[in-house]
Structure formats: C-alpha cells, structure tokens
Write an enzyme that holds these catalytic residues in place. Structure first.
Site: not given
Ligand code: AMP
Length: 125
Positions: A40, A97, A110, A112
């Site tokens: 997002i 992460n 997740h 990236h």
């Molecule tokens: P992390 O810091 O590795 O946990 O990354 C979490 C990621 O999730 C971040 O890059 C956010 O921008 C992304 N994120 C959070 N909420 C959403 C959402 N509803 N849809 C898509 N990405 C999201």
C-alpha cells in the site's frame, strides 16, 4: 511499531484479513500456498508482498514449523510473482523483515519483492 515475532499468531492481523478477503487489496497472484498483493506504500517502482496462506508470524516461525510442501510452495510463489512482474532480467530484491531489529510491522510472514529500478545500498546508512 515493530512486532514481537515470538508471540503466538494473531488471526486479526491485517494480512490475515486480506487473506480472508475481509479487507481489500490489489491482489496480483494466488495459488494453493500463497497470495501476493501490492504494498500500500510502495518503496520502489515494483513493491509486491507475498504471504503464505498458513498462519505464520514471521520467517522464524515459518522456517521452524512449516511443512516442506508449504515452504516449497511459498518459495515457488515468490519466484513466480517476480517472473510475472518481468523482474528477472533486470533483477530484484527480496526482503523478509523479522522482529524488532528487522522492523517487522505486520505479524504474518511476508516477503517484499522490490524492483523495477536500481535499489541502491542493501542497508540504509
Ligand atoms: P514490514 O515492515 O516488513 O512488516 O512491512 C509491512 C508492509 O505492509 C509495509 O511495507 C506496509 O506498507 C504494508 N502494508 C500495510 N498494510 C497494508 C495493506 N492494507 N495493504 C498492502 N500493504 C500493506
């Protein structure tokens, strides 16, 4: 706020809700093992997240508890998404992460996928 990856899985986390289709996402891929959707807040020209369908908090949790089939399915899904995004020729970066020092914010594993441009230094200085 970084999450504590040693906590039990919370099925109310935002990616669990995305998996169940309770909140919207820009889904670009799905198979038996994983789904992928656009981040997002993209930090590169391509910034896609791949998550396993199973309930795993982090890379640590997944690598310790997931079955060989789940691990293979997830790794193949990450590769398939990167190929579908046309990133193989130019290259890309994978990032998972984990916990406080990793800056993990969502407690569902997740990966990236970042690409579509030169990505610079591996770690911010
Ligand atoms: P992390 O810091 O590795 O946990 O990354 C979490 C990621 O999730 C971040 O890059 C956010 O921008 C992304 N994120 C959070 N909420 C959403 C959402 N509803 N849809 C898509 N990405 C999201």
């Amino acid at each position: 706020m970084p999450i504590d990856p040693t906590r039990p899985y919370d099925d109310q986390n935002i990616f669990a809700k995305i998996l169940r289709g309770e909140i919207p996402s820009a889904r670009v891929y799905e198979d038996e093992w994983a789904i992928a959707f656009e981040d997002i807040h993209p930090q590169a020209a391509v910034h896609t997240l791949v998550i396993p369908r199973g309930a795993y908090v982090s890379w640590d949790d997944f690598s310790a508890r997931a079955s060989a089939e789940e691990i293979a399915g997830f790794v193949r899904a990450v590769g398939a998404v990167a190929r579908a995004k046309g990133l193989v020729e130019t290259g890309y970066r994978l990032l998972a992460n984990t916990g406080r020092h990793g800056g993990q914010e969502v407690p569902h594993l997740h990966v990236h996928i970042l690409g579509g441009q030169p990505l610079g230094a591996m770690i911010a200085r």
